[in-house]
Design a protein around this motif. Structure first.
Motif, PDB file in Angstrom:
ATOM      1  N   PRO A  27       0.818  -1.227   0.000  1.00 17.75           N
ATOM      2  CA  PRO A  27       0.000   0.000   0.000  1.00 17.75           C
ATOM      3  C   PRO A  27       0.842   1.265   0.000  1.00 17.75           C
ATOM      4  O   PRO A  27       0.434   2.277  -0.586  1.00 17.75           O
ATOM      5  N   GLU A  28       2.012   1.207   0.641  1.00 16.38           N
ATOM      6  CA  GLU A  28       2.870   2.403   0.713  1.00 16.38           C
ATOM      7  C   GLU A  28       3.422   2.770  -0.662  1.00 16.38           C
ATOM      8  O   GLU A  28       3.860   3.898  -0.870  1.00 16.38           O
ATOM      9  N   LYS A  29       3.371   1.845  -1.599  1.00 17.38           N
ATOM     10  CA  LYS A  29       3.788   2.122  -2.984  1.00 17.38           C
ATOM     11  C   LYS A  29       2.601   1.957  -3.928  1.00 17.38           C
ATOM     12  O   LYS A  29       2.757   1.668  -5.113  1.00 17.38           O
ATOM     13  N   ARG A  30       1.424   2.122  -3.377  1.00 14.14           N
ATOM     14  CA  ARG A  30       0.170   2.024  -4.128  1.00 14.14           C
ATOM     15  C   ARG A  30       0.087   0.708  -4.914  1.00 14.14           C
ATOM     16  O   ARG A  30      -0.448   0.623  -6.010  1.00 14.14           O
ATOM     17  N   ASN A  31       0.674  -0.326  -4.318  1.00 13.15           N
ATOM     18  CA  ASN A  31       0.613  -1.688  -4.870  1.00 13.15           C
ATOM     19  C   ASN A  31       1.163  -1.803  -6.285  1.00 13.15           C
ATOM     20  O   ASN A  31       0.708  -2.651  -7.071  1.00 13.15           O
ATOM     21  N   CYS A  32       2.117  -0.934  -6.613  1.00 14.87           N
ATOM     22  CA  CYS A  32       2.728  -1.106  -7.944  1.00 14.87           C
ATOM     23  C   CYS A  32       3.540  -2.406  -7.937  1.00 14.87           C
ATOM     24  O   CYS A  32       3.989  -2.884  -6.899  1.00 14.87           O
ATOM     25  N   MET A  33       3.662  -2.977  -9.127  1.00 12.90           N
ATOM     26  CA  MET A  33       4.206  -4.337  -9.249  1.00 12.90           C
ATOM     27  C   MET A  33       5.721  -4.324  -9.460  1.00 12.90           C
ATOM     28  O   MET A  33       6.213  -3.944 -10.519  1.00 12.90           O
ATOM     29  N   ALA A  68      -1.078   0.432  -8.879  1.00 10.20           N
ATOM     30  CA  ALA A  68      -0.622   1.586  -9.672  1.00 10.20           C
ATOM     31  C   ALA A  68       0.296   1.134 -10.807  1.00 10.20           C
ATOM     32  O   ALA A  68       1.219   1.861 -11.190  1.00 10.20           O
ATOM     33  N   GLY A  69       0.068  -0.061 -11.340  1.00  9.01           N
ATOM     34  CA  GLY A  69       0.812  -0.535 -12.511  1.00  9.01           C
ATOM     35  C   GLY A  69       2.193  -1.048 -12.158  1.00  9.01           C
ATOM     36  O   GLY A  69       2.464  -1.443 -11.019  1.00  9.01           O
ATOM     37  N   MET A  70       3.078  -1.009 -13.127  1.00 15.27           N
ATOM     38  CA  MET A  70       4.426  -1.519 -12.896  1.00 15.27           C
ATOM     39  C   MET A  70       5.205  -0.520 -12.039  1.00 15.27           C
ATOM     40  O   MET A  70       4.973   0.689 -12.114  1.00 15.27           O
ATOM     41  N   ASP A  71       6.130  -1.047 -11.274  1.00 12.07           N
ATOM     42  CA  ASP A  71       6.979  -0.203 -10.422  1.00 12.07           C
ATOM     43  C   ASP A  71       8.025   0.472 -11.312  1.00 12.07           C
ATOM     44  O   ASP A  71       8.916  -0.195 -11.862  1.00 12.07           O
ATOM     45  N   LEU A  72       7.890   1.788 -11.463  1.00  9.69           N
ATOM     46  CA  LEU A  72       8.790   2.506 -12.381  1.00  9.69           C
ATOM     47  C   LEU A  72      10.247   2.407 -11.945  1.00  9.69           C
ATOM     48  O   LEU A  72      11.148   2.436 -12.777  1.00  9.69           O
ATOM     49  N   LYS A  73      10.472   2.278 -10.655  1.00  8.63           N
ATOM     50  CA  LYS A  73      11.851   2.209 -10.157  1.00  8.63           C
ATOM     51  C   LYS A  73      12.389   0.778 -10.270  1.00  8.63           C
ATOM     52  O   LYS A  73      13.397   0.539 -10.927  1.00  8.63           O
ATOM     53  N   LEU A 140      -4.676   4.367 -18.615  1.00 10.37           N
ATOM     54  CA  LEU A 140      -3.476   3.984 -19.362  1.00 10.37           C
ATOM     55  C   LEU A 140      -2.568   5.213 -19.296  1.00 10.37           C
ATOM     56  O   LEU A 140      -2.568   6.053 -20.198  1.00 10.37           O
ATOM     57  N   SER A 141      -1.831   5.309 -18.207  1.00 13.28           N
ATOM     58  CA  SER A 141      -1.020   6.505 -17.952  1.00 13.28           C
ATOM     59  C   SER A 141       0.324   6.454 -18.673  1.00 13.28           C
ATOM     60  O   SER A 141       1.119   7.390 -18.564  1.00 13.28           O
ATOM     61  N   GLU A 142       0.565   5.379 -19.422  1.00  9.38           N
ATOM     62  CA  GLU A 142       1.854   5.244 -20.113  1.00  9.38           C
ATOM     63  C   GLU A 142       2.181   6.478 -20.945  1.00  9.38           C
ATOM     64  O   GLU A 142       3.314   6.970 -20.924  1.00  9.38           O
TER      65      GLU A 142
END
Ligand code: ACO
Length: 280
Positions: A27-33, A68-73, A140-142
């Motif tokens: 949750p602290e990373k908005r559940n990004c993958m 929140a989609g894939m983890d950008l980092k 689709l925020s890409e």
């Protein structure tokens, strides 16, 4: 949360009333993958798949996000730093559990409780049914950070939406809120947030009354025939039913016919047969 979450803690689950309630748990990373979450999710869903006490799997998110989609980092920047090998490895870990979910032995339901972006469309589509809260947001925020909707996201948009809506959604990067996402076809229904879990529970319990082998055959058929010609689909469905006859140890269809035709205890047009009286 200041320290990094351990891999095993990136996914949470509990089994209640025949349903596996699985959660993205960052949750602290908005559940990004992240790669860790993707690996853990595959482990969890594999462990749950053939359990006798699990008839339906529900996928939701802890906190304010579904995902929140894939983890950008961790998924993009850190994988890219490892070169092609790192990128392909991370992609395979993500795609592996989405594919497992698309062809899962049990019916799967996405319970979208909040943000759902980009890569989140992979598991969204992988789930057979989807329900969201009215305040959930889908995007689709890409395009907003300079890439195309990859990882299947463009395919998901065009599978679930008419072409004009999919094109607008992909090009503008504007979000759809719950009711609009339902109207566009991304989810089956949008309901007020405080009713979401109850509605999903109700649908899951209705599914559990059905013949579980017939549900698996049916969900696969719906996904497969979409890409077939009519004649190929007709043939696939004959083979699918005959395979079901073989695999359904309960002889469900014979019991269903008996209860309707001989015992007159139910009507298939109005509900399901009593499977507790079936063989296996
Ligand atoms: N990748 C990496 N980190 C993320 C992501 C992500 N996709 N989403 C959220 N986070 C992190 C934030 O960087 C922040 O980390 P920090 O606490 O270390 O600074 C933390 O999660 C909380 O995020 P906030 O932005 O502070 O949360 P807020 O509730 O204000 O906003 C929102 C939520 C709208 C989801 C926002 O986080 C966001 O826009 N995330 C990115 C969504 C996105 O575009 N995802 C990629 C889609 S494309 C693809 O998946 C291929």
């Amino acid at each position: 949360m200041t320290t990094e979450r351990a891999e095993r803690d990136t996914v949470a689950f509990e089994i209640r009333d025949g349903v596996a309630w699985v959660k993205f748990n960052r949750p602290e990373k908005r559940n990004c993958m992240s790669p860790k979450l993707n690996r853990q999710m595959l482990r969890v869903i594999e462990d749950l798949e053939f359990r006798d006490d699990v008839g339906v799997l529900v996928l939701s998110g802890e906190g304010t996000a579904w995902s929140a989609g894939m983890d950008l980092k961790e998924y993009f920047r850190e994988s890219e730093a490892q070169g092609l090998r790192g990128v392909r490895h991370s992609q395979r870990e993500a795609y592996a559990w989405w594919e497992r979910l698309r062809w899962y032995q049990k019916v799967t339901i996405a319970m979208v409780n909040g943000w759902c972006f980009g890569g989140g469309y992979g598991p969204l589509f992988a789930c057979d049914l989807a329900f969201c809260s009215d305040d959930a947001q889908f995007g689709l925020s890409e395009i907003n950070w300079g890439i195309l909707p990859g990882g299947g996201a463009t395919k998901v948009a065009t599978e679930l939406m008419p072409m004009r809506k999919a094109m607008y959604h992909a090009l503008l990067g504007e979000n759809l809120v719950g009711q609009d996402a339902a109207a566009a076809g991304l989810v089956n229904e949008s309901v007020p947030a405080d009713m979401l879990e109850a509605r999903v529970h109700e649908v899951a319990q209705n599914l559990l009354k059905k013949n579980l082998r017939a549900l698996k055959a049916t969900k696969d058929a719906v996904r497969r025939v979409r890409e077939m010609t009519y004649d190929n689909a007709e043939d696939y469905l004959i083979r699918g039913q005959e395979a079901l006859n073989w695999h359904d140890g309960s002889e469900g269809r014979l019991e269903g016919m008996k209860q309707f035709l001989d015992e007159k205890t139910y009507k298939p047009g109005l509900g399901e047969y009593d499977k507790s009286k079936a063989a296996g």
